[in-house]
Design a protein around this motif. Structure first.
Motif, short mmCIF file in Angstrom:
data_model
loop_
_atom_site.label_atom_id
_atom_site.label_comp_id
_atom_site.label_asym_id
_atom_site.label_seq_id
_atom_site.Cartn_x
_atom_site.Cartn_y
_atom_site.Cartn_z
N GLU A 1 3.44 12.73 11.33
CA GLU A 1 2.29 12.63 10.46
C GLU A 1 2.68 12.69 9.01
OE1 GLU A 1 -0.90 15.40 12.92
OE2 GLU A 1 0.23 16.26 11.77
N PHE A 2 3.83 13.33 8.77
CA PHE A 2 4.46 13.34 7.61
C PHE A 2 5.05 12.04 7.06
CE2 PHE A 2 8.44 13.74 4.82
CZ PHE A 2 7.87 14.51 3.81
N VAL A 3 5.79 11.34 7.88
CA VAL A 3 6.36 10.12 7.70
C VAL A 3 5.10 8.97 7.52
CG1 VAL A 3 7.69 8.34 8.49
CG2 VAL A 3 8.37 10.75 8.51
N LYS A 4 4.35 9.14 8.41
CA LYS A 4 3.17 8.03 8.42
C LYS A 4 2.33 8.13 6.93
CE LYS A 4 -1.16 6.84 11.05
NZ LYS A 4 -1.88 6.74 12.17
N SER A 5 2.02 9.23 6.75
CA SER A 5 1.46 9.62 5.43
C SER A 5 2.05 9.19 4.19
CB SER A 5 0.71 10.91 5.21
OG SER A 5 1.85 11.88 5.11
N HIS A 6 3.18 9.29 4.34
CA HIS A 6 4.07 8.90 2.89
C HIS A 6 4.38 7.51 3.03
CE1 HIS A 6 4.79 12.96 2.19
NE2 HIS A 6 5.31 12.71 1.21
N MET A 7 4.40 6.79 4.43
CA MET A 7 4.64 5.44 4.37
C MET A 7 3.17 4.61 3.86
SD MET A 7 7.79 4.94 5.27
CE MET A 7 7.65 3.30 5.54
N ILE A 8 2.14 4.89 4.34
CA ILE A 8 0.96 4.73 4.05
C ILE A 8 0.59 4.61 2.40
CG2 ILE A 8 -1.67 4.86 3.92
CD1 ILE A 8 -1.26 5.62 6.78
N ALA A 9 1.03 5.89 1.75
CA ALA A 9 0.55 6.40 0.54
C ALA A 9 1.56 5.39 -0.43
CB ALA A 9 0.89 7.68 0.11
N SER A 10 2.83 5.31 -0.04
CA SER A 10 3.98 4.28 -0.71
C SER A 10 3.48 3.02 -0.67
CB SER A 10 5.34 4.33 0.00
OG SER A 10 5.88 5.86 0.06
N GLY A 11 3.13 2.47 0.44
CA GLY A 11 2.73 0.93 0.42
C GLY A 11 1.46 0.85 -0.48
N ILE A 12 0.37 1.57 -0.24
CA ILE A 12 -0.67 1.52 -1.10
C ILE A 12 -0.42 1.70 -2.61
CG2 ILE A 12 -3.07 2.58 -1.72
CD1 ILE A 12 -3.44 3.07 1.17
N GLY A 13 0.36 2.44 -3.04
CA GLY A 13 0.92 2.86 -4.43
C GLY A 13 1.43 1.53 -4.92
N VAL A 14 2.47 0.95 -3.97
CA VAL A 14 3.23 -0.24 -4.69
C VAL A 14 2.21 -1.63 -5.02
CG1 VAL A 14 4.90 -1.86 -3.99
CG2 VAL A 14 5.45 0.28 -3.37
N ILE A 15 1.40 -1.73 -3.98
CA ILE A 15 0.44 -2.89 -4.28
C ILE A 15 -0.54 -2.58 -5.59
CG2 ILE A 15 -1.23 -2.35 -2.63
CD1 ILE A 15 -1.17 -5.45 -2.06
N GLU A 16 -0.77 -1.27 -5.64
CA GLU A 16 -1.78 -0.88 -6.76
C GLU A 16 -0.94 -0.98 -7.76
OE1 GLU A 16 -5.04 1.97 -5.32
OE2 GLU A 16 -3.38 2.91 -5.78
N ASP A 17 0.28 -0.73 -8.10
CA ASP A 17 1.02 -0.59 -9.06
C ASP A 17 1.39 -1.84 -9.62
OD1 ASP A 17 1.13 2.05 -9.60
OD2 ASP A 17 3.38 2.27 -8.70
N THR A 18 1.67 -3.22 -8.63
CA THR A 18 1.76 -4.32 -8.93
C THR A 18 0.73 -5.08 -9.45
OG1 THR A 18 3.44 -4.72 -6.95
CG2 THR A 18 2.46 -6.65 -7.80
N LEU A 19 -0.48 -4.96 -8.96
CA LEU A 19 -1.98 -5.49 -9.57
C LEU A 19 -1.99 -4.97 -11.01
CD1 LEU A 19 -4.20 -5.07 -6.62
CD2 LEU A 19 -3.20 -7.10 -7.52
N HIS A 20 -1.84 -3.48 -11.22
CA HIS A 20 -2.10 -3.03 -12.50
C HIS A 20 -0.95 -3.78 -13.52
CE1 HIS A 20 -3.05 0.03 -15.45
NE2 HIS A 20 -2.03 0.31 -15.67
N ASN A 21 0.21 -3.90 -13.16
CA ASN A 21 1.29 -4.24 -14.22
C ASN A 21 1.14 -5.83 -14.45
OD1 ASN A 21 2.41 -1.84 -14.20
ND2 ASN A 21 3.80 -2.29 -12.48
N ASN A 22 -0.02 -6.26 -13.48
CA ASN A 22 -0.09 -7.72 -13.93
C ASN A 22 -1.69 -8.05 -14.42
OD1 ASN A 22 2.33 -9.66 -13.09
ND2 ASN A 22 2.14 -7.83 -11.51
N GLY A 23 -1.92 -6.93 -14.93
CA GLY A 23 -3.41 -7.04 -15.63
C GLY A 23 -4.74 -6.89 -15.04
N PHE A 24 -4.53 -6.57 -13.74
CA PHE A 24 -5.57 -6.52 -12.78
C PHE A 24 -6.14 -4.78 -12.65
CE2 PHE A 24 -3.65 -10.36 -11.56
CZ PHE A 24 -4.90 -11.25 -11.52
#
Length: 64
Positions: A32-55
């Motif tokens: 559960e620990f690994v799964k929750s961290h992998m999900i949070a990391s993946g979502i965080g990376v794509i959100e940061d990418t969008l934000h850093n590019n003005g979205f």
């Protein structure tokens, strides 16, 4: 758009277990620990990418 992503991650169970003990994480299994961290990391990376590019950074949601 919904995208289903499936993958397998191999982790060192003893190392993750020791980390969880050090952080006093007792309410999750290692899986559960690994799964929750992998999900949070993946979502965080794509959100940061969008934000850093003005979205808007709030365009990615976990569904079920």
């Amino acid at each position: 758009m919904k995208i289903n992503i499936n993958y397998t991650v191999e982790v060192d169970e003893q190392m993750i277990g020791q980390y969880m003990e050090d952080c006093r994480i007792e309410n999750e299994t290692i899986r559960e620990f690994v799964k929750s961290h992998m999900i949070a990391s993946g979502i965080g990376v794509i959100e940061d990418t969008l934000h850093n590019n003005g979205f808007s950074h709030a365009r990615v949601d976990l569904i079920g």
